[in-house]
Design an enzyme around this catalytic site. Structure first.
Site, short mmCIF file in Angstrom:
data_model
loop_
_atom_site.label_atom_id
_atom_site.label_comp_id
_atom_site.label_asym_id
_atom_site.label_seq_id
_atom_site.Cartn_x
_atom_site.Cartn_y
_atom_site.Cartn_z
CE LYS A 208 48.31 36.32 37.63
NZ LYS A 208 48.07 35.66 38.94
C1 LIG Z 1 46.76 35.36 39.45
C2 LIG Z 1 46.64 34.39 40.59
C3 LIG Z 1 45.38 33.95 41.07
C4 LIG Z 1 44.07 34.45 40.48
O1 LIG Z 1 43.81 33.92 39.21
P1 LIG Z 1 42.67 34.60 38.28
O2 LIG Z 1 42.81 33.93 36.98
O3 LIG Z 1 43.04 36.06 38.21
O4 LIG Z 1 41.37 34.38 38.93
C5 LIG Z 1 45.34 33.04 42.11
N1 LIG Z 1 46.48 32.60 42.70
C6 LIG Z 1 47.71 33.00 42.28
C7 LIG Z 1 48.92 32.50 42.99
C8 LIG Z 1 47.84 33.90 41.20
O5 LIG Z 1 49.07 34.29 40.82
#
Ligand SMILES: *Cc1c(COP(=O)(O)O)cnc(C)c1O
Length: 435
Positions: free
Chosen positions: A99
């Site tokens: 993120k």
């Molecule tokens: C948010 C997140 C995901 C999922 O990603 P999306 O874009 O919501 O599909 C997967 N792995 C981690 C570690 C995350 O923080």
């Protein structure tokens, strides 16, 4: 480039900066581009240049100089993205999770978009978090002019690393509160604030409330960049020939990361398959297998990959708002036992430690390969550093295997706790911050 809401049959359009300011459309839909731009000449470009190439094709009411400044500010301390063999590691950012790629850039895009729309206010980002999003929002916002972040987390619902990442966060414009209750209580409280115009109007001379939610266009587009960057690196390293197709396996929750891969494909990136990996909350796996998206009446499972514990994947609407050919996608799911066994097996064969989210993707890929015999070069998209989930990783491979602790968390337990507060009235907390 113009944008319209997925729920608007008239397809009334607005500019990119307006779409970023609004986040969600007033009709509840998500903003999508009127067409996909193409990007074909990109091999060998450094990350920030490539980011500019991608963003300037979408954010056409931003100047190139504005975009270049946003990108440079966002990634000057940490660039989260690094290709390591078959693993596209997106976890080298400020909080060790994917993120960061979007949230380090989003505050700059948002403040630029506000200025363009003559909104001369400080952007207040309110967020409820079960862990990862909160620390990434705080790190992205810290010390960015004309922004403030106020984050609420469930007092007893986050890991110790996650709690310290939030409560020790420096920056005059970041505020963090534990709440008495679980994640749903935090989220409900934040939603109540967003829908309470009387409350918000007290502050509306100086402040603009927004959510930095993963459905915001300004969070989606920065993620398109690393699919191009990864391919460029693979060509430069001689792993694939120019124009040769590759697969990406993506650990998926809200469908934001993998959707960015779909956007890259529409822009001309040679992708054979996008493989959607889910944990036991496998509503998306079911969708790709059956064509039916049915999240109602399903049990919610807490798993070892908590950032994928999601039943309603909001970004999916950006794929399904019109009839799409879904043959680009494949999918699969992994249980916690399969996840743990995968962490162990990969560590034993390659000496490489996977976090539980990436391990789900690796397991799903192995199943896909066995099922299809597809030998296309495949990239495993890696969304968190194993150090972020030390308990699960230690349990899979035994204690003490987590050496090389990244500097981002190395001295976390020695830092002063700056945000000890635990509250039960979220509005009072927000009013206290905004004065
Ligand atoms: C948010 C997140 C995901 C999922 O990603 P999306 O874009 O919501 O599909 C997967 N792995 C981690 C570690 C995350 O923080």
């Amino acid at each position: 480039m113009q944008y319209f809401s997925t729920r608007d049959p008239q397809k009334k359009t607005i500019s990119a900066s307006e779409a970023i300011v609004k986040g969600l459309a007033p009709d509840g839909g998500l903003y999508v581009p009127t067409a996909f731009p193409s990007l074909t000449d990109f091999i060998g470009k450094p990350y920030n240049e490539l980011a500019l190439e991608v963003l300037k094709r979408y954010l056409t009411d931003f100047s190139e100089a504005e975009l270049a400044t946003c990108i440079e500010q966002a990634y000057k301390k940490y660039n989260p993205v690094k290709l390591n063999g078959h693993y596209l590691e997106l976890f080298h950012g400020a909080t060790l999770a994917f993120k960061d790629v979007a949230l380090q850039l989003f505050p700059y895009l948002l403040t630029t978009a506000l200025a363009k729309n003559n909104v001369d206010k400080t952007a207040v980002i309110l967020a409820a978090t079960s862990g990862d999003t909160g620390s990434a929002v705080l790190s992205g916002i810290a010390d960015v002019p004309k922004t403030k972040a106020i984050v609420f987390y469930p007092e007893n619902g986050v890991s110790s690393v996650q709690r310290l990442q939030m409560t020790t966060k420096t920056g005059d414009n970041v505020h963090v509160f534990g709440i008495k209750g679980n994640f749903d209580d935090a989220q409900t409280g934040v939603k109540e604030i967003f829908s309470d115009d009387t409350f918000k109007n007290q502050f509306s001379d100086d402040y603009f409330f927004t959510s930095a939610n993963s459905i915001n266009l300004g969070r989606l587009l920065p993620q398109v960049v690393y699919y191009f960057y990864c391919y460029s690196q693979l060509v430069e390293q001689g792993k694939v020939a120019r124009d040769e197709k590759v697969n990406f396996v993506v650990p998926t929750g809200n469908f934001g990361n993998i959707l960015a891969g779909y956007y890259a494909k529409q822009m001309g990136l040679p992708i054979h398959k996008l493989i959607c990996a889910t944990n036991k909350n496998d509503v998306l796996d079911e969708f790709f297998k059956t064509g039916v998206y049915n999240h109602e009446g399903r049990d919610f499972h807490l798993t070892l990959s908590p950032s994928m514990d999601i039943l309603i994947s909001s970004n999916l609407e950006r794929l399904t708002y019109e009839d799409r050919d879904l043959s680009l996608f494949d999918s699969g799911s992994a249980t916690d036992d399969e996840t743990m066994a995968t962490i162990k097996a990969v560590y034993e064969t390659d000496g490489y430690l996977l976090d539980p989210h990436t391990a789900v993707a690796k397991y799903v890929y192995d199943q896909y390969r066995a099922k299809t015999g597809d030998e296309t070069f495949t990239v495993i998209v890696s969304t968190a550093a194993p150090h972020k989930f030390p308990e699960a990783v230690a349990c899979a491979v035994g204690e003490n295997q987590l050496t090389d602790v990244p500097e981002q968390i190395a001295d976390l337990d020695q830092l002063p706790v700056l945000h000890p507060g635990v509250v039960d009235d979220l509005k009072a907390a927000v009013a206290g911050v905004l004065g």
